[in-house]
Design a protein around this motif. Structure first.
Motif, mmCIF file in Angstrom:
data_model
loop_
_atom_site.group_PDB
_atom_site.id
_atom_site.type_symbol
_atom_site.label_atom_id
_atom_site.label_comp_id
_atom_site.label_asym_id
_atom_site.label_seq_id
_atom_site.Cartn_x
_atom_site.Cartn_y
_atom_site.Cartn_z
ATOM 1 N N ASN A 281 -7.521 -3.831 5.776
ATOM 2 C CA ASN A 281 -6.647 -3.965 4.610
ATOM 3 C C ASN A 281 -6.200 -5.415 4.507
ATOM 4 O O ASN A 281 -5.518 -5.901 5.400
ATOM 5 C CB ASN A 281 -5.425 -3.046 4.753
ATOM 6 N N TYR B 151 -3.201 -7.256 6.511
ATOM 7 C CA TYR B 151 -1.819 -6.775 6.403
ATOM 8 C C TYR B 151 -0.904 -7.710 7.214
ATOM 9 O O TYR B 151 -1.102 -7.887 8.413
ATOM 10 C CB TYR B 151 -1.816 -5.351 6.924
ATOM 11 N N GLY C 156 4.956 3.955 14.749
ATOM 12 C CA GLY C 156 4.224 3.247 13.695
ATOM 13 C C GLY C 156 3.105 2.416 14.296
ATOM 14 O O GLY C 156 3.109 2.116 15.500
ATOM 15 N N CYS C 157 2.159 2.035 13.441
ATOM 16 C CA CYS C 157 1.001 1.248 13.901
ATOM 17 C C CYS C 157 1.428 -0.090 14.478
ATOM 18 O O CYS C 157 0.913 -0.530 15.509
ATOM 19 C CB CYS C 157 0.071 0.936 12.733
ATOM 20 N N VAL C 158 2.341 -0.768 13.785
ATOM 21 C CA VAL C 158 2.689 -2.125 14.205
ATOM 22 C C VAL C 158 3.424 -2.082 15.553
ATOM 23 O O VAL C 158 3.194 -2.921 16.428
ATOM 24 C CB VAL C 158 3.491 -2.848 13.104
ATOM 25 N N CYS D 263 -8.321 -4.362 12.400
ATOM 26 C CA CYS D 263 -7.706 -3.500 11.393
ATOM 27 C C CYS D 263 -8.822 -2.625 10.817
ATOM 28 O O CYS D 263 -9.742 -3.130 10.199
ATOM 29 C CB CYS D 263 -7.076 -4.358 10.303
ATOM 30 N N ALA E 157 0.857 -1.193 0.000
ATOM 31 C CA ALA E 157 0.000 0.000 0.000
ATOM 32 C C ALA E 157 0.887 1.236 0.000
ATOM 33 O O ALA E 157 1.167 1.821 1.037
ATOM 34 C CB ALA E 157 -0.900 -0.020 1.228
ATOM 35 N N PHE F 32 0.284 -8.003 11.023
ATOM 36 C CA PHE F 32 -0.678 -8.308 12.093
ATOM 37 C C PHE F 32 -0.490 -9.753 12.577
ATOM 38 O O PHE F 32 -0.741 -10.046 13.741
ATOM 39 C CB PHE F 32 -2.129 -8.098 11.609
HETATM 40 C C1 LIG Z 1 -3.445 -1.983 7.889
HETATM 41 C C2 LIG Z 1 -2.094 -1.353 7.963
HETATM 42 N N1 LIG Z 1 -1.628 -0.946 9.156
HETATM 43 C C3 LIG Z 1 -0.416 -0.374 9.254
HETATM 44 C C4 LIG Z 1 0.384 -0.194 8.131
HETATM 45 C C5 LIG Z 1 1.736 0.401 8.315
HETATM 46 O O1 LIG Z 1 1.704 1.281 9.333
HETATM 47 P P1 LIG Z 1 3.007 1.771 10.068
HETATM 48 O O2 LIG Z 1 3.997 2.109 9.003
HETATM 49 O O3 LIG Z 1 2.521 2.956 10.815
HETATM 50 O O4 LIG Z 1 3.459 0.670 10.975
HETATM 51 C C6 LIG Z 1 -0.059 -0.600 6.884
HETATM 52 C C7 LIG Z 1 0.748 -0.426 5.685
HETATM 53 O O5 LIG Z 1 0.405 -0.820 4.593
HETATM 54 C C8 LIG Z 1 -1.327 -1.198 6.798
HETATM 55 O O6 LIG Z 1 -1.799 -1.636 5.631
#
Ligand SMILES: Cc1ncc(COP(=O)(O)O)c(C=O)c1O
Length: 193
Positions: free
Chosen positions: A176, A124, A98-100, A172, A40, A127
Protein backbone atom coordinates in the motif's frame (compact mmCIF):
# COMPACT_ATOMS: atom_id res chain seq x y z
CA UNK A 1 -25.64 -9.02 -5.26
CA UNK A 2 -24.93 -6.39 -7.91
CA UNK A 3 -23.11 -3.11 -7.24
CA UNK A 4 -26.36 -1.12 -7.01
CA UNK A 5 -27.89 -3.43 -4.44
CA UNK A 6 -24.59 -3.57 -2.53
CA UNK A 7 -24.47 0.23 -2.38
CA UNK A 8 -28.08 0.56 -1.27
CA UNK A 9 -27.45 -1.96 1.52
CA UNK A 10 -24.00 -0.94 2.71
CA UNK A 11 -23.12 2.60 1.60
CA UNK A 12 -23.04 5.04 4.53
CA UNK A 13 -22.55 8.81 4.59
CA UNK A 14 -19.82 9.10 7.21
CA UNK A 15 -19.76 12.88 7.44
CA UNK A 16 -20.51 14.26 10.92
CA UNK A 17 -19.74 10.96 12.61
CA UNK A 18 -16.27 12.00 13.90
CA UNK A 19 -14.72 10.10 11.00
CA UNK A 20 -11.05 10.85 10.59
CA UNK A 21 -11.37 10.48 6.81
CA UNK A 22 -14.13 13.07 6.37
CA UNK A 23 -14.42 15.11 9.54
CA UNK A 24 -10.64 15.31 10.06
CA UNK A 25 -9.96 16.86 6.62
CA UNK A 26 -9.84 20.47 7.76
CA UNK A 27 -7.50 19.71 10.68
CA UNK A 28 -5.16 17.73 8.43
CA UNK A 29 -5.22 19.69 5.17
CA UNK A 30 -6.61 23.11 6.16
CA UNK A 31 -9.77 22.97 4.06
CA UNK A 32 -13.03 21.13 3.62
CA UNK A 33 -14.52 19.84 0.39
CA UNK A 34 -11.53 17.68 -0.56
CA UNK A 35 -11.81 14.11 -1.81
CA UNK A 36 -10.19 12.13 1.03
CA UNK A 37 -7.90 9.76 -0.86
CA UNK A 38 -5.25 10.01 1.86
CA UNK A 39 -6.57 7.20 4.04
CA UNK A 40 -7.52 3.55 3.45
CA UNK A 41 -10.91 3.76 5.12
CA UNK A 42 -14.27 2.45 3.94
CA UNK A 43 -17.58 4.02 2.99
CA UNK A 44 -19.34 0.68 3.45
CA UNK A 45 -20.98 -0.78 6.52
CA UNK A 46 -19.31 -3.91 7.92
CA UNK A 47 -21.12 -7.19 7.14
CA UNK A 48 -23.99 -8.25 9.40
CA UNK A 49 -22.18 -11.25 10.93
CA UNK A 50 -19.55 -8.91 12.39
CA UNK A 51 -21.90 -6.16 13.56
CA UNK A 52 -24.16 -8.80 15.16
CA UNK A 53 -21.24 -10.41 17.03
CA UNK A 54 -20.15 -6.96 18.26
CA UNK A 55 -23.73 -6.07 19.26
CA UNK A 56 -24.01 -9.30 21.23
CA UNK A 57 -20.78 -8.44 23.05
CA UNK A 58 -22.12 -4.94 23.83
CA UNK A 59 -25.42 -6.40 25.09
CA UNK A 60 -23.37 -8.45 27.56
CA UNK A 61 -22.74 -5.10 29.17
CA UNK A 62 -19.53 -5.76 31.13
CA UNK A 63 -16.29 -4.45 29.65
CA UNK A 64 -13.65 -5.61 32.09
CA UNK A 65 -10.20 -7.00 31.35
CA UNK A 66 -10.13 -9.90 28.89
CA UNK A 67 -7.91 -12.78 27.91
CA UNK A 68 -7.28 -13.80 24.29
CA UNK A 69 -9.41 -16.96 23.98
CA UNK A 70 -8.25 -20.22 22.35
CA UNK A 71 -10.90 -19.64 19.67
CA UNK A 72 -8.94 -16.60 18.45
CA UNK A 73 -5.94 -18.76 17.57
CA UNK A 74 -8.12 -21.52 16.07
CA UNK A 75 -10.04 -19.09 13.84
CA UNK A 76 -6.82 -17.48 12.61
CA UNK A 77 -5.23 -20.86 11.87
CA UNK A 78 -8.38 -22.10 10.05
CA UNK A 79 -8.37 -18.93 7.90
CA UNK A 80 -4.68 -19.30 7.01
CA UNK A 81 -5.16 -22.97 6.18
CA UNK A 82 -8.29 -22.58 4.05
CA UNK A 83 -6.89 -19.57 2.19
CA UNK A 84 -3.17 -20.24 1.95
CA UNK A 85 -2.75 -23.94 2.85
CA UNK A 86 -0.73 -22.99 5.95
CA UNK A 87 -1.73 -24.49 9.31
CA UNK A 88 -0.20 -22.07 11.82
CA UNK A 89 0.73 -23.55 15.17
CA UNK A 90 -0.67 -21.70 18.15
CA UNK A 91 2.79 -21.10 19.62
CA UNK A 92 3.78 -19.24 16.43
CA UNK A 93 1.07 -16.60 16.94
CA UNK A 94 1.17 -13.52 19.15
CA UNK A 95 -1.77 -11.21 19.70
CA UNK A 96 -1.26 -7.57 18.76
CA UNK A 97 -3.65 -4.64 18.77
CA UNK A 98 -2.47 -3.52 15.31
CA UNK A 99 -0.03 -4.11 12.45
CA UNK A 100 2.21 -1.17 13.28
CA UNK A 101 2.47 -2.23 16.93
CA UNK A 102 3.43 -5.72 15.75
CA UNK A 103 6.12 -4.27 13.46
CA UNK A 104 7.54 -2.32 16.43
CA UNK A 105 7.74 -5.56 18.45
CA UNK A 106 9.53 -7.30 15.55
CA UNK A 107 12.02 -4.45 15.31
CA UNK A 108 12.79 -4.83 19.01
CA UNK A 109 12.93 -8.62 18.81
CA UNK A 110 15.23 -8.91 15.81
CA UNK A 111 17.36 -5.75 15.65
CA UNK A 112 19.42 -3.51 17.91
CA UNK A 113 19.36 0.33 18.15
CA UNK A 114 21.16 1.79 15.13
CA UNK A 115 20.61 -1.32 12.95
CA UNK A 116 19.33 -0.68 9.45
CA UNK A 117 15.73 -1.61 8.54
CA UNK A 118 14.66 -1.45 4.90
CA UNK A 119 11.27 -0.55 3.43
CA UNK A 120 10.10 -0.13 -0.16
CA UNK A 121 8.54 3.24 -0.98
CA UNK A 122 6.01 4.69 -1.44
CA UNK A 123 4.47 2.89 1.52
CA UNK A 124 1.94 3.51 4.29
CA UNK A 125 3.69 6.28 6.26
CA UNK A 126 3.89 4.59 9.70
CA UNK A 127 6.32 2.09 8.14
CA UNK A 128 8.82 4.98 8.11
CA UNK A 129 7.99 6.22 11.61
CA UNK A 130 8.05 2.84 13.30
CA UNK A 131 11.70 2.42 12.26
CA UNK A 132 12.94 5.91 13.16
CA UNK A 133 10.84 6.20 16.34
CA UNK A 134 12.53 3.04 17.61
CA UNK A 135 16.03 4.37 17.03
CA UNK A 136 16.84 2.24 13.97
CA UNK A 137 18.33 3.47 10.71
CA UNK A 138 15.74 3.80 7.97
CA UNK A 139 16.77 2.54 4.52
CA UNK A 140 14.28 3.23 1.73
CA UNK A 141 14.32 1.69 -1.73
CA UNK A 142 11.84 3.08 -4.27
CA UNK A 143 9.55 0.67 -6.06
CA UNK A 144 9.96 0.78 -9.84
CA UNK A 145 7.00 2.32 -11.63
CA UNK A 146 6.80 0.61 -15.00
CA UNK A 147 3.96 0.51 -17.53
CA UNK A 148 1.44 1.61 -14.93
CA UNK A 149 2.53 -0.79 -12.19
CA UNK A 150 4.82 -0.78 -9.18
CA UNK A 151 7.36 -3.60 -9.12
CA UNK A 152 10.30 -4.44 -6.86
CA UNK A 153 13.70 -3.19 -7.97
CA UNK A 154 15.81 -6.21 -6.99
CA UNK A 155 19.08 -4.65 -8.08
CA UNK A 156 18.51 -1.55 -5.93
CA UNK A 157 17.33 -3.75 -3.04
CA UNK A 158 20.51 -5.86 -3.17
CA UNK A 159 22.68 -2.76 -3.32
CA UNK A 160 20.88 -1.13 -0.38
CA UNK A 161 21.22 -4.31 1.72
CA UNK A 162 24.95 -4.56 1.04
CA UNK A 163 25.74 -0.87 1.48
CA UNK A 164 23.78 -0.45 4.71
CA UNK A 165 24.18 -3.94 6.25
CA UNK A 166 20.40 -4.14 6.42
CA UNK A 167 19.25 -6.36 9.31
CA UNK A 168 15.52 -6.31 8.63
CA UNK A 169 13.32 -5.93 5.58
CA UNK A 170 9.79 -4.82 6.41
CA UNK A 171 7.62 -6.05 3.57
CA UNK A 172 4.16 -4.49 3.13
CA UNK A 173 1.95 -7.20 1.63
CA UNK A 174 -0.30 -6.41 -0.11
CA UNK A 175 1.71 -3.30 -0.83
CA UNK A 176 0.00 0.00 0.00
CA UNK A 177 0.00 1.96 -2.19
CA UNK A 178 0.32 -0.35 -5.19
CA UNK A 179 -1.60 -1.56 -8.18
CA UNK A 180 -3.40 -4.81 -8.67
CA UNK A 181 -3.06 -6.75 -11.89
CA UNK A 182 0.62 -7.55 -11.87
CA UNK A 183 2.62 -9.38 -9.25
CA UNK A 184 4.67 -7.08 -7.08
CA UNK A 185 5.56 -9.56 -4.40
CA UNK A 186 7.74 -12.68 -4.50
CA UNK A 187 5.61 -14.20 -1.74
CA UNK A 188 2.62 -14.33 -4.07
CA UNK A 189 1.08 -17.34 -2.33
CA UNK A 190 0.08 -15.15 0.58
CA UNK A 191 -2.05 -12.61 -1.22
CA UNK A 192 -1.64 -13.20 -4.94
CA UNK A 193 -0.20 -9.75 -5.66
C1 LIG B 1 -0.25 -1.27 4.82
C2 LIG B 1 -1.02 -0.97 6.07
N1 LIG B 1 -0.69 -1.61 7.20
C3 LIG B 1 -1.37 -1.37 8.34
C4 LIG B 1 -2.41 -0.44 8.37
C5 LIG B 1 -3.08 -0.18 9.67
O1 LIG B 1 -3.09 -1.31 10.41
P1 LIG B 1 -3.33 -1.30 11.96
O2 LIG B 1 -4.50 -0.41 12.21
O3 LIG B 1 -3.61 -2.73 12.25
O4 LIG B 1 -2.07 -0.83 12.62
C6 LIG B 1 -2.77 0.24 7.22
C7 LIG B 1 -3.86 1.21 7.21
O5 LIG B 1 -4.16 1.85 6.23
C8 LIG B 1 -2.06 -0.03 6.04
O6 LIG B 1 -2.34 0.62 4.91
Amino acid sequence: MDAKEFASRYLVDRRNTDSSKWDGLRAKFGEDGLIPLWIADMEFRTCEAITEALAERVRHGVFGYSVVPDEYYAVFSDWMESRYGWRVARESVRFSTGCVTAIAWMIHAFTKPGDACMILTPVYYPFHNVVTNNGRKLVTVPLKYEAGYFTMDYEAIGKAIRENSVKMFIQCSPHNPGQTGKKICPFSRCCGR
